[in-house]
Every structure is written in structure tokens, then in C-alpha cells.
Design an enzyme around this catalytic site. Structure first.
Site, PDB file in Angstrom:
ATOM      1  N   GLY A   1       0.833  -1.197   0.000  1.00  0.00           N
ATOM      2  CA  GLY A   1       0.000   0.000   0.000  1.00  0.00           C
ATOM      3  C   GLY A   1       0.864   1.242   0.000  1.00  0.00           C
ATOM      4  O   GLY A   1       2.023   1.220  -0.437  1.00  0.00           O
ATOM      5  N   SER A   2       0.322   2.317   0.530  1.00  0.00           N
ATOM      6  CA  SER A   2       1.026   3.599   0.494  1.00  0.00           C
ATOM      7  C   SER A   2       2.138   3.640   1.522  1.00  0.00           C
ATOM      8  O   SER A   2       2.093   2.968   2.553  1.00  0.00           O
ATOM      9  CB  SER A   2       0.035   4.740   0.754  1.00  0.00           C
ATOM     10  OG  SER A   2      -0.382   4.746   2.108  1.00  0.00           O
TER      11      SER A   2
ATOM     12  N   GLU B   1       5.755  -3.502   0.798  1.00  0.00           N
ATOM     13  CA  GLU B   1       5.850  -3.139  -0.620  1.00  0.00           C
ATOM     14  C   GLU B   1       5.023  -1.867  -0.768  1.00  0.00           C
ATOM     15  O   GLU B   1       3.802  -1.899  -0.722  1.00  0.00           O
ATOM     16  CB  GLU B   1       5.318  -4.282  -1.498  1.00  0.00           C
ATOM     17  CG  GLU B   1       5.818  -4.236  -2.929  1.00  0.00           C
ATOM     18  CD  GLU B   1       4.979  -3.339  -3.811  1.00  0.00           C
ATOM     19  OE1 GLU B   1       5.407  -2.178  -4.030  1.00  0.00           O
ATOM     20  OE2 GLU B   1       3.925  -3.772  -4.266  1.00  0.00           O
TER      21      GLU B   1
END
Length: 498
Positions: free
Chosen positions: A248-249, A270
Site C-alpha cells: 500500500g502507500s 511493498e
């Protein structure tokens, strides 16, 4: 090109058949009293309802995963794990068309992409890990040494890391789940997988496939969906969770890492990217323009590894910009169920507003809007957008947009191009286009990213580790490295007495 011209009505009709999915907790498919809606981003129409798991369901899932890890032979029975992964691969292939249609409707992914990284390609990750297990040794002999006059035999064993909390993003829900789940299972871990609230139905479809078509024991895989923050927070802080893996962010990844620090969980992340594509002066500019334009429009720019910065020779800036703009204007966008469509919508109106705001601020900061910069209704479409003369230190050059927006930045020479490419808190991917392959590889070795493409080379494959430097993440998914993320090493030694 309007959305109506590309047949969005057909998608709206398909979406009127509501989809309902179930949680998978301790081997049972269950529902919840509370549900939340999932919408088709191409039309805004309802796709269906997902069970809205709360803290109680998340707790039950973690408890089931802990019990399965601690009291069953899952972590030690390699042959059984291979059998179950083989079953999972077959079940996913048998149900691939359901996953495809659901991905088109809920994710807004164009049909053409579902035959690649959205649906078909990720299923091969399951097969890869089943085959890898067949050829993996979990013990490494280190030989004997003499200590105080007596020989000592040493070896290292690779053990399952334990209970895994896996949290995935909305943009490639099947791929992201497959990048985590098969590797964790191959290592012998048990898993609680949480889908993204924007695309819960695709992930919960995996739950039904696992429950109904495999012999994976109760508690080994648990899959939940939720619109609430609390279940995810519990997964990252619960004392019974050993490993947290998140896609995600970067801001959310930082919070997860901080939350997991209290119990020193193993964490791998990631996260975001702001990758640069460098076009050298000896490249074919027409090819470069096509590559850059279609890359940024892939899944409407909703890919962390997409090259969102285009670095071009300063004296060729206007020439290349004109060619990229021409290519962008020919990118077919609209109804993602149409096999001729290349670009679909962004995931939500909220995301579209974020994209538009960043484009408006970029223009206010001095960038030139060459093409695009417009919303298209119905649905949540945003026109392929090209910004030229971008300041490499500006927001649009530094922050992840997650939309079909390409920022063109001029450079003076190879050193300047490398400097600009590395001028980012991110380090996920990148690329170079050149007639001189060795020159391109040399530049790639200077770019601080986890993946790099020379002349359009495709690094995405089940056997290739994927991940980033800097604030693009920690650790690697896929490949043998992806298996090792879910393992712990235990060193043994015994005194040799005879």
C-alpha cells in the site's frame, strides 16, 4: 472519446446482479451482520456487498491461525503443502473466469489486463512455489569444526516464521494476494489475509475457492474484509502474529512498521514509487513516446512500479513531448469489459479528486499541461494527462499520484539524468531507452531501485524478486527471496563423540 461511446452501459447492466461473498475463518465460510458495498468504478453502480469484519472476527482469524500453526503438522509436512498448493493452483485456474469478470467489475481493470498481471499471471505464482518446494532443501550443512579438541557438527535449518498478517491494496488484488499467500504457505506459515476495502469481493472470492476446492486445513488460511480500521490495526499489533506483510502507500506502511515495533514483529513492506524512465538522445523517440504513454495509462496509472517521470534530453524536450502527447490522445479508454479498451477508470471519486488536485497544483507551480487534466463521467475516469517542463523538486515530480499522469523532466547529460532519477524518497523501479545496451545497463546500475528495465525489458515474473529501496519498502516478494521472507533460520551444533 466519451465513456458512453465505449459501452459503459453493458458494465452497468452486469453490475446490477449483486455479488455477495463470505469470510473464511478457521475453515468455515461465514457472514457478518454488517456488510459494506463495493462499487463499479466505471459506472458508480453497485457490484455487491462484502462482510464487514470487526475486531471480533479479526481476533478469531488470528486465533485460528495461531492454533493451526502450533498444533498441526502444516509447518513441517512439506509434501502435504505441495499437494495443497497444487490443488490451489488447479482451483484458481478452474475459476479464473469468475475472477476475471469480478476484477473487471470491481477493480475497473480492462479485460486485456486481466489476461496479464491482474489475473492470469499471478496464478502462476502458486505453481512456481509448489515447484520450488519440490526442489528446496530446508537444511544446510556447514560441516565440522574443532573446538577445544573435539569435533562439532553444524547445520542450519529453515523454519516457518509463524502466523502471518497479510494486508493488500486495491489496485491488483489478485496479484498482491498471490505475491504473499503462496510463499507464506510454501514456507509453512499460517495466514490471515485482509483485502482492501475498495476491492473486497475479489479477495473474498479467493476465500471461497480455498475453502471449497482444497485440502488446506482449517485455520491455515483465513481471509477477511472490512471497511473499518480496527481489524487491520489488530493484525499489526496482536501478540500472536509473527510476521506482517503489507502492500500500500508509504504513509500507511510507516504506521504499520511503527505499530509492529512494540512486539518486534518481522515486517516487510511493498510501498509506493515515483519511478523514472530515462530516454537517452540515441533512443528511437517514436518508440519511446509509445512506451511512455501506454505505460502510464496501464490500469489508469494505478501501479506502484509504473514509470511516472519521463526524463528526456533538454534539447529534445519539446520534440519528445509532442510525440508522447500524440500517443496519449490515441489511448483507448472507457468500459473495461470491452476487449479493445486499454485504460479503465481510477478506483473512486476520492482518488480522482486527489489526482485532479495534484495536476492543478502542478500547473500552478509552473508545469505545462499538454493534454488531459480532465474528469470524464459517468464513472471515475481521468483523461491521460501529460505535464511538461516539470521541476524535478516539485510535488508532481516527488509524490505518488496513482493516476494516468506523466511528468516530463529535462536533463543535460547521463550524470544529470541519474541525479534526477535518484532525487526521490522512493526507489521501486525505473527504466532506460537507448541504442547502446551497455550504456543503458551502466545507468541502471547507478539508479537506486529494486527493479530496472533496459529497453522495455520485463522483469515481472514469479521467479523474480520484487521490492524497493528507500521508502518504497523493505524486503522482497516472489522468487526464492519471497519464500525466505517467511522463514526463520535456526543454527544447530552437536558435539561429535564417536
Amino acid at each position: 472519446m466519451s465513456v458512453q461511446e465505449n459501452g459503459a452501459t453493458a458494465v452497468a447492466d452486469a453490475a446490477t446482479t449483486e455479488v455477495a461473498k463470505r469470510l473464511l475463518i478457521d475453515g468455515k465460510l461465514t457472514t457478518t451482520e454488517r456488510t459494506f458495498a463495493s462499487y463499479n468504478p466505471a459506472t458508480g453502480e453497485l457490484v455487491g456487498y462484502a462482510p464487514d469484519a470487526g475486531v471480533e472476527e479479526a481476533e478469531a482469524a488470528i486465533r485460528a491461525a495461531r492454533r493451526a500453526f502450533d498444533t498441526t503438522t502444516w509447518s513441517t509436512d512439506v509434501e502435504f503443502r505441495i499437494k495443497c498448493l497444487d490443488q490451489l493452483y488447479k482451483a484458481l485456474r478452474d475459476n479464473v473466469e469468475e475472477l476475471r469478470e469480478l476484477t473487471i467489475a470491481e477493480v475497473g481493470a480492462p479485460r486485456i489486463l486481466t489476461h496479464g498481471n491482474q489475473v492470469d499471471a499471478p496464478l502462476e505464482i502458486v505453481k512456481y512455489y509448489a515447484d520450488l518446494l519440490r526442489n528446496t532443501e530446508f537444511t544446510e550443512d556447514l560441516g565440522d569444526v574443532e573446538f577445544r579438541g573435539q569435533p562439532h557438527r553444524r547445520w542450519v535449518e529453515k523454519e516457518a516464521a509463524g502466523v502471518v498478517a497479510a494486508i493488500v491494496a486495491y489496485n491488483y488484488p489478485t496479484q498482491l494476494a498471490m505475491a504473499k499467500l503462496p510463499a507464506a504457505l510454501a514456507a509453512g506459515c499460517t495466514v490471515v489475509l485482509k483485502g482492501a476495502p475498495d476491492t473486497p469481493l475479489v479477495t473474498q472470492a479467493l476465500a471461497e475457492i480455498i475453502a471449497e476446492h482444497t485440502d488446506i486445513p482449517a485455520g491455515v488460511v483465513n481471509i477477511i474484509s472490512s471497511s473499518q480500521v480496527a481489524p487491520g490495526e489488530l493484525m499489526t499489533t496482536h501478540p500472536d502474529v509473527d510476521v506482517v506483510t503489507f502492500t500500500g502507500s508509504t504513509p500507511v506502511g510507516k504506521k504499520i512498521m511503527a505499530a509492529a515495533a512494540d512486539s518486534l514483529k518481522k515486517v516487510f513492506l511493498e510501498l509506493g514509487g515515483k519511478s523514472a524512465l530515462i530516454v537517452l538522445e540515441d533512443a528511437d523517440f517514436a518508440t519511446a513516446a509509445q512506451f511512455a504513454a501506454f505505460s502510464i495509462c496501464s490500469h489508469a496509472g494505478q501501479g506502484c512500479a509504473l514509470t511516472t517521470r519521463l526524463l528526456v534530453p533538454r534539447d529534445k524536450h519539446d520534440e519528445i513531448v509532442a510525440q508522447v502527447a500524440g500517443m496519449m490522445q490515441h489511448v483507448p479508454y472507457g468500459d473495461p469489459s470491452n476487449p479493445k479498451i486499454y485504460m479503465g477508470p481510477v478506483i473512486s471519486e476520492k482518488q480522482r479528486e486527489k489526482i485532479h488536485g495534484m495536476v492543478e497544483r502542478a500547473v500552478a507551480d509552473g508545469a505545462t499541461l499538454v493534454t488531459g487534466g480532465e474528469k470524464v463521467d459517468p464513472g471515475w475516469f481521468y483523461k491521460p494527462t501529460l505535464l511538461a517542463n516539470v521541476d524535478p523538486d516539485s510535488e508532481i515530480a516527488q509524490e505518488e499520484v496513482f493516476g494516468p499522469v506523466l511528468a516530463v523532466i529535462p536533463f543535460d547529460d547521463d550524470d544529470d539524468a541519474v541525479r534526477i532519477a535518484n532525487n526521490s524518497k522512493y526507489g521501486l523501479s525505473g527504466g532506460v531507452l537507448t541504442a547502446d545496451e551497455e550504456r543503458g545497463i551502466a545507468i541502471g546500475r547507478r539508479i537506486r531501485t529494486g527493479t530496472f528495465s533496459v529497453n522495455g525489458g520485463n522483469y515481472f515474473s514469479p521467479d523474480v524478486p520484487f521490492g524497493g529501496y528507500k521508502q518504497s519498502g523493505i524486503g522482497r516478494e516472489m522468487g526464492r527471496a519471497g519464500l525466505e521472507e517467511f522463514q526463520q533460520l535456526k543454527a544447530f551444533s552437536k558435539a561429535v563423540t564417536s
